[in-house]
Design an enzyme around this catalytic site. Structure first.
Site, mmCIF file in Angstrom:
data_model
loop_
_atom_site.group_PDB
_atom_site.id
_atom_site.type_symbol
_atom_site.label_atom_id
_atom_site.label_comp_id
_atom_site.label_asym_id
_atom_site.label_seq_id
_atom_site.Cartn_x
_atom_site.Cartn_y
_atom_site.Cartn_z
ATOM 1 N N LYS A 118 2.817 -2.976 0.657
ATOM 2 C CA LYS A 118 2.285 -3.454 -0.632
ATOM 3 C C LYS A 118 0.845 -2.947 -0.754
ATOM 4 O O LYS A 118 -0.093 -3.529 -0.208
ATOM 5 C CB LYS A 118 2.338 -4.978 -0.711
ATOM 6 C CG LYS A 118 1.970 -5.510 -2.102
ATOM 7 C CD LYS A 118 2.260 -7.009 -2.231
ATOM 8 C CE LYS A 118 1.963 -7.514 -3.635
ATOM 9 N NZ LYS A 118 0.551 -7.335 -4.059
ATOM 10 N N GLU B 240 1.007 2.332 -7.693
ATOM 11 C CA GLU B 240 -0.246 1.611 -7.412
ATOM 12 C C GLU B 240 -1.341 2.639 -7.164
ATOM 13 O O GLU B 240 -1.239 3.468 -6.250
ATOM 14 C CB GLU B 240 -0.047 0.718 -6.173
ATOM 15 C CG GLU B 240 -1.052 -0.397 -6.053
ATOM 16 C CD GLU B 240 -0.617 -1.657 -6.836
ATOM 17 O OE1 GLU B 240 0.438 -1.643 -7.487
ATOM 18 O OE2 GLU B 240 -1.369 -2.641 -6.782
ATOM 19 N N LYS C 237 3.296 -11.762 2.053
ATOM 20 C CA LYS C 237 1.838 -11.625 2.035
ATOM 21 C C LYS C 237 1.279 -11.872 3.426
ATOM 22 O O LYS C 237 1.630 -12.871 4.080
ATOM 23 C CB LYS C 237 1.228 -12.644 1.068
ATOM 24 C CG LYS C 237 1.734 -12.528 -0.354
ATOM 25 C CD LYS C 237 1.150 -11.343 -1.097
ATOM 26 C CE LYS C 237 -0.280 -11.621 -1.479
ATOM 27 N NZ LYS C 237 -0.840 -10.814 -2.545
#
Ligand SMILES: NC(=O)c1c(N)nc(OC2CCCC2)nc1O[C@@H]1CCC[C@@H]1O
Length: 327
Positions: free
Chosen positions: A116, A171, A311
Protein backbone atom coordinates in the site's frame (compact mmCIF):
# COMPACT_ATOMS: atom_id res chain seq x y z
CA UNK A 1 16.39 19.65 -43.49
CA UNK A 2 13.10 19.94 -45.39
CA UNK A 3 9.68 19.33 -43.80
CA UNK A 4 9.29 15.77 -45.09
CA UNK A 5 12.66 14.76 -43.63
CA UNK A 6 11.74 16.56 -40.37
CA UNK A 7 8.48 14.59 -40.05
CA UNK A 8 10.29 11.26 -40.45
CA UNK A 9 13.19 12.25 -38.21
CA UNK A 10 10.87 13.49 -35.43
CA UNK A 11 8.87 10.25 -35.46
CA UNK A 12 12.05 8.20 -35.07
CA UNK A 13 13.41 10.44 -32.32
CA UNK A 14 10.08 10.40 -30.40
CA UNK A 15 9.97 6.62 -30.47
CA UNK A 16 13.62 6.27 -29.45
CA UNK A 17 13.40 8.81 -26.62
CA UNK A 18 10.12 7.42 -25.26
CA UNK A 19 11.65 3.92 -25.33
CA UNK A 20 14.84 5.11 -23.59
CA UNK A 21 12.64 6.89 -21.00
CA UNK A 22 10.61 3.67 -20.45
CA UNK A 23 13.78 1.59 -19.98
CA UNK A 24 15.23 4.07 -17.48
CA UNK A 25 12.16 5.03 -15.41
CA UNK A 26 9.93 1.96 -15.64
CA UNK A 27 12.33 -0.97 -16.08
CA UNK A 28 15.21 0.74 -14.27
CA UNK A 29 17.39 -0.74 -17.05
CA UNK A 30 18.69 2.10 -19.27
CA UNK A 31 20.08 0.96 -22.65
CA UNK A 32 21.85 4.25 -23.49
CA UNK A 33 23.97 6.74 -21.57
CA UNK A 34 22.50 10.00 -20.26
CA UNK A 35 24.71 11.79 -22.78
CA UNK A 36 23.18 9.89 -25.73
CA UNK A 37 19.67 10.56 -24.36
CA UNK A 38 20.45 14.28 -23.97
CA UNK A 39 21.97 14.46 -27.46
CA UNK A 40 18.84 12.98 -29.08
CA UNK A 41 16.57 15.22 -26.99
CA UNK A 42 18.60 18.24 -28.21
CA UNK A 43 18.19 17.02 -31.81
CA UNK A 44 14.42 16.64 -31.35
CA UNK A 45 14.02 20.08 -29.74
CA UNK A 46 16.05 21.76 -32.51
CA UNK A 47 13.81 20.26 -35.23
CA UNK A 48 10.64 21.15 -33.24
CA UNK A 49 11.96 24.70 -32.92
CA UNK A 50 12.35 24.84 -36.72
CA UNK A 51 8.91 23.26 -37.32
CA UNK A 52 6.73 23.92 -34.20
CA UNK A 53 3.64 22.70 -36.11
CA UNK A 54 5.19 19.21 -36.00
CA UNK A 55 5.12 19.03 -32.16
CA UNK A 56 2.84 16.20 -30.96
CA UNK A 57 1.36 15.69 -27.44
CA UNK A 58 3.44 12.50 -26.94
CA UNK A 59 6.69 14.26 -27.81
CA UNK A 60 9.14 13.88 -24.90
CA UNK A 61 9.71 17.65 -25.17
CA UNK A 62 6.12 18.13 -23.92
CA UNK A 63 6.65 16.53 -20.49
CA UNK A 64 7.48 19.77 -18.72
CA UNK A 65 4.64 22.01 -19.84
CA UNK A 66 4.71 25.66 -20.64
CA UNK A 67 3.64 28.50 -18.40
CA UNK A 68 2.17 28.02 -14.89
CA UNK A 69 -1.65 27.75 -14.80
CA UNK A 70 -3.70 29.94 -12.46
CA UNK A 71 -5.95 27.21 -10.98
CA UNK A 72 -6.85 23.54 -11.34
CA UNK A 73 -10.16 22.62 -12.99
CA UNK A 74 -12.52 20.28 -11.16
CA UNK A 75 -13.14 16.90 -12.81
CA UNK A 76 -15.76 14.20 -12.21
CA UNK A 77 -14.76 10.54 -11.85
CA UNK A 78 -17.37 8.54 -13.86
CA UNK A 79 -16.40 5.53 -11.75
CA UNK A 80 -15.84 6.72 -8.17
CA UNK A 81 -12.34 6.25 -6.76
CA UNK A 82 -13.18 4.37 -3.61
CA UNK A 83 -11.38 4.06 -0.31
CA UNK A 84 -10.55 0.82 1.47
CA UNK A 85 -11.79 -0.83 4.64
CA UNK A 86 -9.03 -1.55 7.17
CA UNK A 87 -7.75 -4.58 9.04
CA UNK A 88 -5.28 -4.14 11.89
CA UNK A 89 -4.33 -7.69 12.77
CA UNK A 90 -4.39 -11.32 11.60
CA UNK A 91 -7.83 -12.03 13.09
CA UNK A 92 -9.38 -9.14 11.13
CA UNK A 93 -7.74 -10.46 7.95
CA UNK A 94 -9.31 -13.85 8.59
CA UNK A 95 -12.67 -12.11 9.22
CA UNK A 96 -12.29 -10.46 5.77
CA UNK A 97 -11.62 -13.87 4.18
CA UNK A 98 -14.67 -15.28 5.97
CA UNK A 99 -16.92 -12.44 4.73
CA UNK A 100 -15.65 -12.97 1.17
CA UNK A 101 -16.38 -16.71 1.32
CA UNK A 102 -19.86 -16.06 2.78
CA UNK A 103 -20.56 -13.66 -0.10
CA UNK A 104 -20.08 -16.16 -2.92
CA UNK A 105 -20.66 -19.83 -3.79
CA UNK A 106 -17.32 -19.82 -5.64
CA UNK A 107 -14.59 -21.83 -3.95
CA UNK A 108 -11.63 -20.97 -6.26
CA UNK A 109 -10.88 -17.67 -4.48
CA UNK A 110 -7.36 -16.22 -4.73
CA UNK A 111 -6.08 -12.86 -3.54
CA UNK A 112 -3.69 -10.31 -5.04
CA UNK A 113 -1.47 -8.64 -2.42
CA UNK A 114 -0.07 -5.19 -3.19
CA UNK A 115 2.15 -2.95 -1.08
CA UNK A 116 0.00 0.00 0.00
CA UNK A 117 2.02 2.93 -1.37
CA UNK A 118 1.79 5.95 0.94
CA UNK A 119 1.21 8.65 -1.67
CA UNK A 120 -1.83 10.13 -3.36
CA UNK A 121 -4.33 8.34 -5.55
CA UNK A 122 -4.32 9.43 -9.19
CA UNK A 123 -6.41 8.77 -12.29
CA UNK A 124 -4.90 8.77 -15.82
CA UNK A 125 -7.18 8.74 -18.87
CA UNK A 126 -5.93 7.79 -22.33
CA UNK A 127 -7.88 8.42 -25.55
CA UNK A 128 -6.59 6.86 -28.78
CA UNK A 129 -3.45 5.94 -26.91
CA UNK A 130 -2.57 9.48 -25.85
CA UNK A 131 -2.58 10.73 -22.26
CA UNK A 132 -5.58 13.04 -22.23
CA UNK A 133 -6.20 13.76 -18.57
CA UNK A 134 -4.59 13.20 -15.20
CA UNK A 135 -6.50 13.93 -12.01
CA UNK A 136 -6.34 13.65 -8.23
CA UNK A 137 -8.82 11.37 -6.44
CA UNK A 138 -10.26 14.29 -4.48
CA UNK A 139 -13.28 13.02 -2.51
CA UNK A 140 -13.57 10.01 -4.79
CA UNK A 141 -16.21 11.60 -7.06
CA UNK A 142 -14.68 15.02 -7.78
CA UNK A 143 -10.95 15.55 -8.25
CA UNK A 144 -8.67 18.19 -9.78
CA UNK A 145 -7.18 18.17 -13.27
CA UNK A 146 -3.40 18.08 -12.72
CA UNK A 147 -2.46 16.75 -16.17
CA UNK A 148 0.39 19.23 -16.66
CA UNK A 149 2.02 18.13 -13.40
CA UNK A 150 1.45 14.40 -13.91
CA UNK A 151 3.08 14.57 -17.39
CA UNK A 152 6.34 15.46 -15.59
CA UNK A 153 6.41 12.02 -13.90
CA UNK A 154 8.80 10.14 -16.21
CA UNK A 155 7.34 6.69 -15.46
CA UNK A 156 3.95 7.78 -16.86
CA UNK A 157 3.82 6.92 -20.60
CA UNK A 158 2.61 9.78 -22.82
CA UNK A 159 1.40 7.26 -25.40
CA UNK A 160 0.25 3.61 -25.09
CA UNK A 161 -0.66 1.05 -27.77
CA UNK A 162 -4.26 0.59 -26.42
CA UNK A 163 -6.41 2.69 -28.79
CA UNK A 164 -9.71 2.10 -26.90
CA UNK A 165 -10.40 4.74 -24.22
CA UNK A 166 -8.89 3.49 -20.96
CA UNK A 167 -8.55 5.02 -17.49
CA UNK A 168 -5.90 3.64 -15.15
CA UNK A 169 -5.36 4.42 -11.47
CA UNK A 170 -2.35 4.42 -9.26
CA UNK A 171 -0.51 6.07 -6.40
CA UNK A 172 1.88 8.97 -7.05
CA UNK A 173 4.66 9.13 -4.47
CA UNK A 174 8.02 10.69 -3.62
CA UNK A 175 10.88 8.20 -3.07
CA UNK A 176 12.35 8.44 0.45
CA UNK A 177 15.78 9.67 -0.75
CA UNK A 178 14.17 12.47 -2.79
CA UNK A 179 12.09 13.45 0.23
CA UNK A 180 15.17 13.65 2.46
CA UNK A 181 17.12 15.69 -0.14
CA UNK A 182 14.17 18.05 -0.65
CA UNK A 183 13.80 18.72 3.10
CA UNK A 184 17.57 19.24 3.46
CA UNK A 185 17.42 21.91 0.74
CA UNK A 186 14.34 23.52 2.30
CA UNK A 187 16.05 23.61 5.69
CA UNK A 188 19.09 25.35 4.13
CA UNK A 189 16.70 27.88 2.53
CA UNK A 190 14.86 28.44 5.83
CA UNK A 191 11.63 27.02 4.34
CA UNK A 192 9.04 24.87 6.15
CA UNK A 193 9.82 21.16 5.96
CA UNK A 194 7.39 18.55 4.64
CA UNK A 195 6.22 16.21 7.43
CA UNK A 196 6.41 13.07 5.27
CA UNK A 197 6.82 11.94 1.62
CA UNK A 198 3.04 11.78 1.11
CA UNK A 199 2.65 15.48 1.98
CA UNK A 200 5.69 16.31 -0.16
CA UNK A 201 4.19 14.43 -3.16
CA UNK A 202 0.78 16.07 -2.67
CA UNK A 203 2.38 19.52 -2.27
CA UNK A 204 4.44 18.96 -5.42
CA UNK A 205 1.41 17.95 -7.53
CA UNK A 206 -0.53 20.99 -6.26
CA UNK A 207 2.08 23.36 -7.71
CA UNK A 208 0.65 25.57 -10.43
CA UNK A 209 4.04 25.72 -12.16
CA UNK A 210 4.85 22.31 -13.78
CA UNK A 211 8.56 23.13 -13.64
CA UNK A 212 8.43 22.82 -9.84
CA UNK A 213 6.58 19.48 -10.01
CA UNK A 214 9.16 18.33 -12.60
CA UNK A 215 11.99 19.08 -10.17
CA UNK A 216 10.53 16.92 -7.36
CA UNK A 217 11.48 13.48 -8.77
CA UNK A 218 8.00 12.01 -8.26
CA UNK A 219 7.11 8.47 -9.30
CA UNK A 220 3.95 6.34 -9.58
CA UNK A 221 2.80 2.72 -9.30
CA UNK A 222 -0.32 1.81 -11.29
CA UNK A 223 -2.69 -0.60 -9.48
CA UNK A 224 -6.08 -0.75 -11.19
CA UNK A 225 -8.21 0.04 -14.18
CA UNK A 226 -11.13 2.49 -14.01
CA UNK A 227 -13.16 3.08 -17.17
CA UNK A 228 -12.37 0.58 -19.93
CA UNK A 229 -15.07 -0.59 -22.40
CA UNK A 230 -12.84 -3.29 -23.81
CA UNK A 231 -12.01 -4.59 -20.35
CA UNK A 232 -12.81 -8.32 -20.52
CA UNK A 233 -9.84 -9.76 -18.58
CA UNK A 234 -11.15 -12.17 -15.96
CA UNK A 235 -8.78 -11.43 -13.07
CA UNK A 236 -7.08 -8.49 -11.40
CA UNK A 237 -3.67 -10.15 -11.88
CA UNK A 238 -4.29 -10.42 -15.66
CA UNK A 239 -5.29 -6.76 -15.74
CA UNK A 240 -2.07 -5.80 -13.95
CA UNK A 241 -0.10 -7.92 -16.46
CA UNK A 242 -1.82 -6.09 -19.33
CA UNK A 243 -1.13 -2.68 -17.75
CA UNK A 244 2.53 -3.70 -17.45
CA UNK A 245 2.54 -4.71 -21.13
CA UNK A 246 1.14 -1.26 -21.99
CA UNK A 247 4.21 0.27 -20.36
CA UNK A 248 2.84 1.25 -16.93
CA UNK A 249 4.95 0.85 -13.79
CA UNK A 250 3.47 -1.95 -11.66
CA UNK A 251 4.89 -2.59 -8.21
CA UNK A 252 7.29 -5.57 -8.52
CA UNK A 253 6.38 -6.92 -5.06
CA UNK A 254 2.76 -7.60 -6.11
CA UNK A 255 1.90 -11.26 -5.44
CA UNK A 256 -1.05 -13.58 -6.05
CA UNK A 257 -1.84 -15.69 -2.96
CA UNK A 258 -3.93 -18.87 -3.03
CA UNK A 259 -5.17 -18.58 0.56
CA UNK A 260 -5.51 -16.16 3.48
CA UNK A 261 -2.62 -18.05 5.14
CA UNK A 262 -0.37 -17.06 2.23
CA UNK A 263 -1.69 -13.47 2.53
CA UNK A 264 -0.73 -13.46 6.20
CA UNK A 265 2.76 -14.75 5.35
CA UNK A 266 3.13 -11.89 2.79
CA UNK A 267 1.97 -9.37 5.43
CA UNK A 268 4.46 -10.73 7.97
CA UNK A 269 7.29 -10.63 5.42
CA UNK A 270 6.69 -6.97 4.51
CA UNK A 271 6.11 -5.93 8.11
CA UNK A 272 9.73 -7.01 8.64
CA UNK A 273 11.21 -5.84 5.29
CA UNK A 274 9.35 -2.51 5.02
CA UNK A 275 12.54 -0.50 5.89
CA UNK A 276 14.34 -2.06 2.87
CA UNK A 277 12.02 -0.29 0.41
CA UNK A 278 13.04 2.96 -1.35
CA UNK A 279 9.56 4.43 -0.77
CA UNK A 280 7.08 4.52 2.12
CA UNK A 281 4.18 2.12 2.48
CA UNK A 282 1.52 2.23 5.21
CA UNK A 283 0.15 -1.28 4.75
CA UNK A 284 -0.77 -4.02 2.34
CA UNK A 285 -3.81 -3.99 0.00
CA UNK A 286 -5.49 -7.37 -0.49
CA UNK A 287 -7.92 -7.82 -3.40
CA UNK A 288 -9.96 -10.79 -4.58
CA UNK A 289 -8.32 -11.77 -7.90
CA UNK A 290 -11.39 -13.11 -9.78
CA UNK A 291 -13.38 -10.24 -11.36
CA UNK A 292 -16.66 -12.21 -11.38
CA UNK A 293 -16.35 -12.71 -7.61
CA UNK A 294 -15.52 -9.00 -7.17
CA UNK A 295 -18.72 -8.18 -9.08
CA UNK A 296 -20.73 -10.60 -6.94
CA UNK A 297 -19.42 -9.06 -3.70
CA UNK A 298 -19.88 -5.45 -4.86
CA UNK A 299 -19.36 -2.36 -2.72
CA UNK A 300 -20.43 -0.72 0.53
CA UNK A 301 -21.19 3.02 0.33
CA UNK A 302 -17.50 3.88 0.28
CA UNK A 303 -15.38 0.82 -0.35
CA UNK A 304 -15.30 -2.55 -2.13
CA UNK A 305 -16.28 -5.71 -0.21
CA UNK A 306 -13.64 -7.57 -2.24
CA UNK A 307 -10.62 -5.60 -0.99
CA UNK A 308 -9.14 -4.56 2.34
CA UNK A 309 -6.11 -2.61 3.55
CA UNK A 310 -4.04 -4.24 6.26
CA UNK A 311 -2.52 -1.25 8.13
CA UNK A 312 0.85 -1.41 9.88
CA UNK A 313 0.82 -0.13 13.47
CA UNK A 314 1.51 3.66 13.44
CA UNK A 315 5.27 4.19 13.87
CA UNK A 316 5.15 7.03 16.41
CA UNK A 317 3.11 4.78 18.72
CA UNK A 318 5.85 2.14 18.44
CA UNK A 319 8.56 4.79 19.14
CA UNK A 320 6.77 5.96 22.34
CA UNK A 321 6.52 2.34 23.51
CA UNK A 322 10.28 1.94 22.96
CA UNK A 323 10.92 5.14 24.95
CA UNK A 324 8.92 3.75 27.90
CA UNK A 325 10.81 0.44 27.77
CA UNK A 326 14.17 2.26 27.61
CA UNK A 327 13.45 4.88 30.35
N1 LIG B 1 -2.21 2.96 -2.02
C1 LIG B 1 -2.18 1.84 -2.75
O1 LIG B 1 -1.11 1.27 -2.98
C2 LIG B 1 -3.46 1.27 -3.30
C3 LIG B 1 -3.48 0.03 -3.99
N2 LIG B 1 -2.34 -0.69 -4.16
N3 LIG B 1 -4.64 -0.44 -4.50
C4 LIG B 1 -5.78 0.27 -4.35
O2 LIG B 1 -6.92 -0.24 -4.89
C5 LIG B 1 -8.06 0.64 -5.06
C6 LIG B 1 -8.97 -0.02 -6.07
C7 LIG B 1 -9.93 -0.80 -5.26
C8 LIG B 1 -10.16 0.01 -3.99
C9 LIG B 1 -8.86 0.82 -3.79
N4 LIG B 1 -5.84 1.45 -3.70
C10 LIG B 1 -4.70 1.96 -3.16
O3 LIG B 1 -4.77 3.13 -2.50
C11 LIG B 1 -6.12 3.62 -2.29
C12 LIG B 1 -6.39 4.89 -3.05
C13 LIG B 1 -7.47 5.61 -2.27
C14 LIG B 1 -7.52 4.99 -0.91
C15 LIG B 1 -6.38 3.99 -0.86
O4 LIG B 1 -5.23 4.63 -0.34
Amino acid sequence: MDKQEAIAKLETLREQLNQFNYEYHVLDKPSVSDQEYDMKMRELKDIEEQYPELITPDSPSQRVGGEPIDAFQKVQHNIPMLSLGNAFNEEELRDFDRRVREGTDATNISYVCELKIDGLAISLRYVEGLLERGATRGDGKTGEDITTNLKTIRSIPLKIKETQPIEVRGEAFMPTKSFQALNEKREQNGEDLFANPRNAAAGSLRQLDPKIAASRNLDIFIYSVGEWEAGELASHSERLAYLKELGFKINPETKTCKSIDEVIEYVQYWTEHRPDLSYEIDGIVIKVDQIDIQDELGFTAKSPRWAIAYKFPAEEAVTKLTDIELS
